[in-house]
Motif scaffolding. Structure first.
Motif, PDB file in Angstrom:
ATOM      1  N   THR A  28      -4.636  -0.264   5.207  1.00  0.00           N
ATOM      2  CA  THR A  28      -3.549  -1.008   5.842  1.00  0.00           C
ATOM      3  C   THR A  28      -4.096  -1.783   7.036  1.00  0.00           C
ATOM      4  O   THR A  28      -3.859  -2.988   7.183  1.00  0.00           O
ATOM      5  N   LEU A  32       3.518  -1.057   4.053  1.00  0.00           N
ATOM      6  CA  LEU A  32       3.036   0.300   3.786  1.00  0.00           C
ATOM      7  C   LEU A  32       4.243   1.136   3.394  1.00  0.00           C
ATOM      8  O   LEU A  32       5.253   1.157   4.102  1.00  0.00           O
ATOM      9  N   MET A  44      -1.130   1.438  13.325  1.00  0.00           N
ATOM     10  CA  MET A  44      -0.212   0.914  12.316  1.00  0.00           C
ATOM     11  C   MET A  44       1.171   0.696  12.941  1.00  0.00           C
ATOM     12  O   MET A  44       1.795  -0.345  12.753  1.00  0.00           O
ATOM     13  N   ILE A  58       0.866  -1.175   0.000  1.00  0.00           N
ATOM     14  CA  ILE A  58       0.000   0.000   0.000  1.00  0.00           C
ATOM     15  C   ILE A  58       0.902   1.224   0.000  1.00  0.00           C
ATOM     16  O   ILE A  58       1.870   1.292   0.754  1.00  0.00           O
ATOM     17  N   LEU A 117       2.014  -7.607   4.356  1.00  0.00           N
ATOM     18  CA  LEU A 117       1.613  -6.258   3.979  1.00  0.00           C
ATOM     19  C   LEU A 117       2.721  -5.268   4.300  1.00  0.00           C
ATOM     20  O   LEU A 117       3.313  -5.285   5.376  1.00  0.00           O
ATOM     21  N   GLN A 125      -4.501  -5.923   6.499  1.00  0.00           N
ATOM     22  CA  GLN A 125      -3.379  -6.672   7.104  1.00  0.00           C
ATOM     23  C   GLN A 125      -3.814  -8.045   7.626  1.00  0.00           C
ATOM     24  O   GLN A 125      -3.145  -9.052   7.339  1.00  0.00           O
TER      25      GLN A 125
END
Lengths: 349, 106
Positions: A178, A190, A207, A167, A188, A182
């Motif tokens: 996110t 970011l 996050m 992302i 994943l 996830q």
């Protein structure tokens, strides 16, 4: 105001006028039409009324609205929404008009991207700079991956199960997705250009917790190259302060905000001049009778792209629209200050 | 007046006469400098007037504000010398300013 969410498919909405767009000029068109007993349906690609005012500069002051020395984009939208309340317009949000065709009886058939159909006597295009669409990062060859490996929005989360997701972005969309994707992703990452985020602080905090727990990775850098075959992404090159890194991912979600594109309007058979719709300055009608264009999307000699010009255009458009919708009714010019019938429509007591 | 040089990705140069008080974006738009799109008209709301400030000029143009820094998130290939030129006011001090237009705006 009526907000339409879900409707059984295949149903056709019959109406006198459909306004394409829900920016300030489209909203004021509801008012001018309403005074003439014409009720409107509005269709807008955004999830809220207000157009550019609400999407691009809700907090920014506007200084050239007559009578309002200073007003923000959102305040102007809110005030217009209040002003048109008596006319109970119906809003169809998150929808884009894709097709317009002429029906046998002279009315127009409109179809949106989600399949809503309208049969209307008059169409008013108040689409500003066109429809807001997600920005495509200017990376060579990205088009080939769109729809397969590159997505600009999330319609169904299941599509992303067990994927290696990247992302990109630092706003709410990037952070929200996110957090949501996830748990079902295989991995994943970011990616953002700096270690500062515009997104809501609590999502940034969450996050960071996930990064600390080893559930995902945060990278500071910028996307530079995509690698893959046949529309399937295999990896991307990311430029960071330390140098370049090749990251194996199969799914890319770039969130770089929205831009305005004319979109399907170009295919409706209307005369166009450099992506604008030429109109006359008496009725603001396009090359197709019964289709009007008001606000930033139209062009005529001396055109100024000002909200106040759009308001004037909407008022004159409504006069002609009335002739189409009520061909037998004579229109008496009236002032809201003195006309009891107009005041009744406005709910003045 | 201030002379501002815009360098395109292919190396071609265009010198624009800017008036003090204008923004660098406005000066560019008046002379149709390619690559300065300024979709939002100077509201710091779109990041399509992204430029790179040449070496030696960064102190005079200053650093981006927080709002501009946020908006730079929407630009592509952002560098330390990146600015949105709608946020740079032309002053006498900027006479001779050199900016590079990026290969691509969004």
């Amino acid at each position: 105001m009526t907000m339409v969410q879900d409707r059984p498919p295949g149903q056709i909405i019959e109406t006198d006028v459909v306004i394409i767009g829900a920016g300030p000029v489209a909203l004021f068109a509801v008012f001018e039409l309403g005074l003439l007993d014409i009720r409107a349906h509005l269709i807008d690609i955004l999830d809220k009324p207000g157009g550019q005012c609400a999407e691009l500069y809700p907090e920014k002051p506007i200084y050239d609205i007559p009578g309002l020395p200073v007003v923000t984009g959102q305040e102007l939208t809110d005030r217009l929404m209040e002003q048109i309340k008596p006319f109970d317009p119906t809003f169809h949000l998150n929808e884009r008009v894709d097709e317009i065709s002429k029906h046998d009886d002279g009315r127009f058939l409109l179809k949106t991207d989600v399949g809503t159909c309208f049969l209307t006597k008059v169409v008013v295009i108040g689409a500003g700079g066109g429809s807001f669409t997600p920005k495509r990062p200017p990376i060579d060859g990205i088009e080939a991956y769109e729809g397969t490996s590159v997505h600009y929005s999330v319609r169904r989360m299941e599509v992303f199960r067990d994927k290696n997701i990247l992302i990109v972005g630092g706003g709410d969309s990037a952070l929200d997705w996110t957090l949501s994707l996830q748990p079902l992703s295989k991995s994943l990452t970011l990616l953002h250009r700096r270690d500062d985020f515009r997104a809501a602080p609590h999502s940034v905090e969450k996050m960071r917790e996930m990064v600390a727990a080893g559930d995902m990775r945060l990278m500071i850098g910028q996307l530079s190259c995509l690698h893959g075959n046949d529309g399937l992404l295999e990896s991307v090159t990311v430029k960071t302060k330390e140098g370049e890194e090749r990251l194996p991912v199969d799914t890319l979600l770039p969130f770089f905000g929205l831009t305005m594109k004319l979109g399907p309007i170009a295919d409706w058979g209307l005369n166009l001049e450099e992506n604008l719709i030429p109109v006359d300055t008496e009725k603001f009608e396009t090359s197709e009778p019964r289709i009007f264009a008001v606000g930033d999307i139209n062009v005529y000699p001396g055109k100024l792209k000002l909200i106040l010009s759009g308001f004037h255009e909407a008022a004159l458009m409504a006069q002609k629209a009335h002739k189409y919708i009520y061909p037998d009714k004579k229109l008496l010019f009236q002032y809201t200050t003195s006309s009891s019938s107009l005041q009744k429509k406005l709910g003045v007591r | 007046m201030a002379k501002i040089t815009f360098i395109q990705p292919d190396g071609s140069k265009q010198v624009v006469e800017a008036t003090v008080g204008q923004t660098v974006m406005e000066a560019a738009k008046l002379e149709n400098v390619p690559g300065i799109e300024a979709e939002c008209g100077g509201a710091c709301a779109c990041a399509t007037c992204h430029v790179y400030i040449a070496e030696g000029w960064r102190e005079k143009t200053g650093a981006p504000s927080e709002m501009e820094e946020d908006m730079l998130d929407f630009a592509f290939d952002v560098r330390t010398e990146s600015r949105l030129c709608c946020q740079i006011k032309v002053t006498e001090e900027l006479d001779g300013l050199i900016v590079q237009v990026p290969a691509k705006q969004f």
